[in-house]
Each structure stands twice: as structure tokens, then as C-alpha cells.
Design a protein around this motif. Sequence first.
Motif, PDB file in Angstrom:
ATOM      1  N   MET A   1     -21.675  93.021  23.712  1.00  0.00           N
ATOM      2  CA  MET A   1     -20.392  93.429  24.225  1.00  0.00           C
ATOM      3  C   MET A   1     -20.351  94.925  24.363  1.00  0.00           C
ATOM      4  O   MET A   1     -21.325  95.578  24.464  1.00  0.00           O
ATOM      5  CB  MET A   1     -19.314  92.948  23.322  1.00  0.00           C
ATOM      6  CG  MET A   1     -19.482  91.508  23.050  1.00  0.00           C
ATOM      7  SD  MET A   1     -18.156  90.896  22.169  1.00  0.00           S
ATOM      8  CE  MET A   1     -17.033  90.665  23.361  1.00  0.00           C
ATOM      9  N   HIS A   2     -19.238  95.410  24.185  1.00  0.00           N
ATOM     10  CA  HIS A   2     -19.082  96.808  24.485  1.00  0.00           C
ATOM     11  C   HIS A   2     -19.379  97.644  23.271  1.00  0.00           C
ATOM     12  O   HIS A   2     -18.616  97.679  22.344  1.00  0.00           O
ATOM     13  CB  HIS A   2     -17.655  96.982  24.881  1.00  0.00           C
ATOM     14  CG  HIS A   2     -17.433  98.215  25.608  1.00  0.00           C
ATOM     15  ND1 HIS A   2     -16.434  99.062  25.355  1.00  0.00           N
ATOM     16  CD2 HIS A   2     -18.090  98.783  26.610  1.00  0.00           C
ATOM     17  CE1 HIS A   2     -16.463 100.041  26.178  1.00  0.00           C
ATOM     18  NE2 HIS A   2     -17.454  99.895  26.936  1.00  0.00           N
ATOM     19  N   ILE A   3     -20.453  98.322  23.150  1.00  0.00           N
ATOM     20  CA  ILE A   3     -20.830  99.053  21.960  1.00  0.00           C
ATOM     21  C   ILE A   3     -19.942 100.233  21.677  1.00  0.00           C
ATOM     22  O   ILE A   3     -19.557 100.469  20.556  1.00  0.00           O
ATOM     23  CB  ILE A   3     -22.247  99.594  22.108  1.00  0.00           C
ATOM     24  CG1 ILE A   3     -23.217  98.516  21.812  1.00  0.00           C
ATOM     25  CG2 ILE A   3     -22.497 100.743  21.224  1.00  0.00           C
ATOM     26  CD1 ILE A   3     -24.590  98.944  21.759  1.00  0.00           C
ATOM     27  N   ARG A   4     -19.649 100.994  22.686  1.00  0.00           N
ATOM     28  CA  ARG A   4     -18.935 102.237  22.468  1.00  0.00           C
ATOM     29  C   ARG A   4     -17.659 102.003  21.711  1.00  0.00           C
ATOM     30  O   ARG A   4     -17.276 102.733  20.843  1.00  0.00           O
ATOM     31  CB  ARG A   4     -18.602 102.834  23.826  1.00  0.00           C
ATOM     32  CG  ARG A   4     -18.514 104.298  23.808  1.00  0.00           C
ATOM     33  CD  ARG A   4     -18.370 104.802  25.221  1.00  0.00           C
ATOM     34  NE  ARG A   4     -19.542 104.650  25.962  1.00  0.00           N
ATOM     35  CZ  ARG A   4     -19.583 104.293  27.220  1.00  0.00           C
ATOM     36  NH1 ARG A   4     -18.500 103.995  27.853  1.00  0.00           N
ATOM     37  NH2 ARG A   4     -20.711 104.206  27.855  1.00  0.00           N
ATOM     38  N   GLN A   5     -16.914 100.926  22.025  1.00  0.00           N
ATOM     39  CA  GLN A   5     -15.653 100.679  21.367  1.00  0.00           C
ATOM     40  C   GLN A   5     -15.885 100.110  20.010  1.00  0.00           C
ATOM     41  O   GLN A   5     -15.126 100.365  19.096  1.00  0.00           O
ATOM     42  CB  GLN A   5     -14.811  99.731  22.170  1.00  0.00           C
ATOM     43  CG  GLN A   5     -14.417 100.403  23.389  1.00  0.00           C
ATOM     44  CD  GLN A   5     -13.072 100.072  23.892  1.00  0.00           C
ATOM     45  OE1 GLN A   5     -12.536 100.856  24.499  1.00  0.00           O
ATOM     46  NE2 GLN A   5     -12.486  98.971  23.657  1.00  0.00           N
ATOM     47  N   LEU A  69     -27.220  87.580  30.012  1.00  0.00           N
ATOM     48  CA  LEU A  69     -27.438  87.795  28.582  1.00  0.00           C
ATOM     49  C   LEU A  69     -26.226  88.462  27.943  1.00  0.00           C
ATOM     50  O   LEU A  69     -25.793  88.080  26.857  1.00  0.00           O
ATOM     51  CB  LEU A  69     -28.693  88.661  28.374  1.00  0.00           C
ATOM     52  CG  LEU A  69     -28.930  89.198  26.967  1.00  0.00           C
ATOM     53  CD1 LEU A  69     -29.103  88.050  25.973  1.00  0.00           C
ATOM     54  CD2 LEU A  69     -30.141  90.137  26.950  1.00  0.00           C
ATOM     55  N   GLN A  70     -25.683  89.471  28.615  1.00  0.00           N
ATOM     56  CA  GLN A  70     -24.554  90.219  28.058  1.00  0.00           C
ATOM     57  C   GLN A  70     -23.228  89.533  28.361  1.00  0.00           C
ATOM     58  O   GLN A  70     -23.086  88.838  29.371  1.00  0.00           O
ATOM     59  CB  GLN A  70     -24.528  91.641  28.623  1.00  0.00           C
ATOM     60  CG  GLN A  70     -25.829  92.406  28.463  1.00  0.00           C
ATOM     61  CD  GLN A  70     -26.253  92.571  27.014  1.00  0.00           C
ATOM     62  OE1 GLN A  70     -25.412  92.664  26.123  1.00  0.00           O
ATOM     63  NE2 GLN A  70     -27.555  92.615  26.782  1.00  0.00           N
ATOM     64  N   ASN A  71     -22.269  89.744  27.491  1.00  0.00           N
ATOM     65  CA  ASN A  71     -20.926  89.231  27.727  1.00  0.00           C
ATOM     66  C   ASN A  71     -20.231  90.030  28.826  1.00  0.00           C
ATOM     67  O   ASN A  71     -20.557  91.187  29.078  1.00  0.00           O
ATOM     68  CB  ASN A  71     -20.100  89.303  26.448  1.00  0.00           C
ATOM     69  CG  ASN A  71     -20.475  88.216  25.464  1.00  0.00           C
ATOM     70  OD1 ASN A  71     -20.990  87.181  25.857  1.00  0.00           O
ATOM     71  ND2 ASN A  71     -20.221  88.452  24.197  1.00  0.00           N
ATOM     72  N   GLN A 249     -20.815  97.614  29.578  1.00  0.00           N
ATOM     73  CA  GLN A 249     -21.466  96.758  28.596  1.00  0.00           C
ATOM     74  C   GLN A 249     -22.917  97.197  28.451  1.00  0.00           C
ATOM     75  O   GLN A 249     -23.384  98.071  29.165  1.00  0.00           O
ATOM     76  CB  GLN A 249     -21.401  95.295  29.048  1.00  0.00           C
ATOM     77  CG  GLN A 249     -22.053  95.050  30.401  1.00  0.00           C
ATOM     78  CD  GLN A 249     -21.660  93.718  31.028  1.00  0.00           C
ATOM     79  OE1 GLN A 249     -20.549  93.247  30.860  1.00  0.00           O
ATOM     80  NE2 GLN A 249     -22.593  93.103  31.747  1.00  0.00           N
ATOM     81  N   ASN A 250     -23.616  96.592  27.507  1.00  0.00           N
ATOM     82  CA  ASN A 250     -25.023  96.920  27.335  1.00  0.00           C
ATOM     83  C   ASN A 250     -25.797  96.543  28.590  1.00  0.00           C
ATOM     84  O   ASN A 250     -25.516  95.544  29.240  1.00  0.00           O
ATOM     85  CB  ASN A 250     -25.609  96.165  26.152  1.00  0.00           C
ATOM     86  CG  ASN A 250     -25.051  96.666  24.835  1.00  0.00           C
ATOM     87  OD1 ASN A 250     -24.428  97.709  24.788  1.00  0.00           O
ATOM     88  ND2 ASN A 250     -25.263  95.925  23.788  1.00  0.00           N
ATOM     89  N   PHE A 290     -28.312  90.477  21.580  1.00  0.00           N
ATOM     90  CA  PHE A 290     -27.996  91.104  22.852  1.00  0.00           C
ATOM     91  C   PHE A 290     -28.992  92.210  23.198  1.00  0.00           C
ATOM     92  O   PHE A 290     -28.796  92.935  24.159  1.00  0.00           O
ATOM     93  CB  PHE A 290     -26.574  91.668  22.834  1.00  0.00           C
ATOM     94  CG  PHE A 290     -25.530  90.601  22.877  1.00  0.00           C
ATOM     95  CD1 PHE A 290     -24.996  90.169  24.078  1.00  0.00           C
ATOM     96  CD2 PHE A 290     -25.109  89.996  21.711  1.00  0.00           C
ATOM     97  CE1 PHE A 290     -24.055  89.178  24.121  1.00  0.00           C
ATOM     98  CE2 PHE A 290     -24.154  88.989  21.744  1.00  0.00           C
ATOM     99  CZ  PHE A 290     -23.626  88.582  22.949  1.00  0.00           C
ATOM    100  N   CYS A 291     -30.034  92.331  22.397  1.00  0.00           N
ATOM    101  CA  CYS A 291     -31.036  93.358  22.661  1.00  0.00           C
ATOM    102  C   CYS A 291     -32.410  92.693  22.752  1.00  0.00           C
ATOM    103  O   CYS A 291     -32.591  91.810  23.580  1.00  0.00           O
ATOM    104  CB  CYS A 291     -30.965  94.446  21.579  1.00  0.00           C
ATOM    105  SG  CYS A 291     -31.526  96.072  22.161  1.00  0.00           S
TER     106      CYS A 291
END
Length: 338
Positions: A1-5, A69-71, A249-250, A290-291
Motif C-alpha cells: 500500500m502506500h508507504i509514505r503515509q 501485486l500492489q493494492n 503506491q509501491n 509487496f516487495c
Amino acid sequence: MHIRQGLMAASAVAVLALAGCSSSSDDDASAAPSTSNTSAPATSDSAMAQECLPVPGDKLVVLADDQQLQNSDNLIPEIGAEFYDAQPAVAEALNVVSAALDTDQLIALNKAVDIDRQTSKDVAQQWVDDNALKAPSTGSGDVIVGAANFTENITVAEIYAVILRDAGYDVEVRDVGNRETYMPALISGEVNIVPEYAATAAEYFNIAANGDDAEPVASGDITETVTALTELGGDAGLKYAEPSAAQDQNAFAVTTAFADQYGVTSLSELASTCGPISLGGPPECPERAFCQLGLQDTYGLEFNDFQSLDAGGPLTKTAIQQGQVALGLVFSSDGSLG
């Protein structure tokens, strides 16, 4: 998902915190992950695939996540339910923004602010003017648009403000902070609207309602994700306008020189074209769905080297550009991609 947040949001969304590298999607370092796509992985025949060494270059390009793969962390206007019902012209105006905003434009907006050093307010006004956006209906009264404390979200909040002023509203943009701060403010009516990230928000509410071990509800399908978000967010007193195509997103990038040399535009093409390659990303990447694990399980990619760097930051981007690694984790809306 969104890493920064996820990085911004702490405990309630800890599971969400490294979007593309953690076990869910946001809260962002902004948002953290949900579960990886379970469709059959793309197969790569290592015996037949060529050796794809890193190719240095200044420009980066994101390879398409064609197996989801990513949301789906698409930007979506999040609105207090009572305000939404009382002011229908608001959602109609914000839908105009969502219809026009995609990831390439989000990259350009971030570049203008983060790299070219323009103000979010000026960039927002210019973007609305360039796209000739007009509110389809009018309303009146005061509107407070809240923004998370990073430039992308602030810029989108300013865009919302421009279109709402065109609809006849008196608008204030207020920097509210991270999700743990702005969500209570939105639910209480202290602010009326926030630019949100669909998958990260869905998992935020999912965990709040069902616990840290809740089965993830977000996916790479934006329709499914918004359906889950609408139900869970609705229980908290929120409603949503239409999602945009813009995603933060990633993502996984190579140099444009690498993409041109090996003829790859997607992660599936990379898997079918290349034998084991080198990967760079945050330290936890090899253990995250997710990686690296997701790249292996979903795409059948193989790796001969992993370099522990950072989550979409300067270390990873520099390593890709200098040819230290072939593939690296970045954020899909990073202004440097422009």
C-alpha cells in the motif's frame, strides 16, 4: 500500500506501513499493504532467459504492475457524510478533478513542487487552468479541506480548493497532519474533505473494526477496494466521491536505458526476458509480500543479489541510476520520475 503515509501514521496502521514492502498497504508510511495478488505467477524460464545486467542512466521508468501485486492506492476524495449529503455540489465538483487526474499528471505535480520548487497553491491553480476544469454545479458556504503533511497531498487539497471555489464555496486548506490526526478531524466535522488513498484507508478502517489480524479487504482492483472502503468508511461516518486514476503506491523501476536495451515495459516482461537480476529496496523487502516475496510469487522473478537501501528514497534511486542494481522499489508518483 502506500508507504509514505504508513510511516506517517503509526500504531493504528502499523500493519499498513510499508505499502509496497510491508505486509499490507499504508498507513502509509503512508499506507501499508494488504495481501499480495494470488493469481498464477508469470513464469520465466531461467535457462532460456538472458542475463540482464544493470544499465546505468539518469532517467527512471516504472515497470507496469500488470498482475496487480500492489493494492490500488488511488487518490479519492473522502468527505464527512453529513456534509456530503447537505452539499451535493461538492462531490460533483471533486468528481471533475478525479476524472482528470492520473498518475503521470500526479508525477508532474510532484515534480513541480518537490523539484522545481513551486508552491502547491500555484501548481494547483495552473493544473486546473491547463485542464480547463469547471464545476458542473454550484453551492455556497464554508468548506475546510484538510491535507496530510506531505506535499503531494497538500497539492491535491489545493486542487480541490480551486474547483470548489469555482463551485461557489469559500474554501480554506488546512494542514492537518497524519492519518491518526486528520481522520478524527474529518469524522468530527472539524474538516470536511481530505484527499485519501483508497487501499490504505480501507485497511485503516478494516484494522480499526476487525483487529490487526483482519483479513485484508483492499486489492489491486480499484472497484473492489472502493466497495470495501465505502462500507467501512460509511460505518465511521464518511462518504466518498469518485476515485481518480492517480496512484501513489509501491512500484518497481529500472533505468530507461535498461528498459530500452532489454525491451521490457512490465514486470511480466521482465520475468520472461531476464534471468536472475539484482534488486534494491528497504531492509525488510526480502521478507515482504509487496516487495521481493511478491515479485517472486506473483511474477516468478528471480534475484541473484539484494542491496539493502531505503524505501523509495535517494539511496535506491541512485543505485538504479548508477547501475548498482537493475531493479528498485520506488513510489509510483515520485516527482523524479518526471
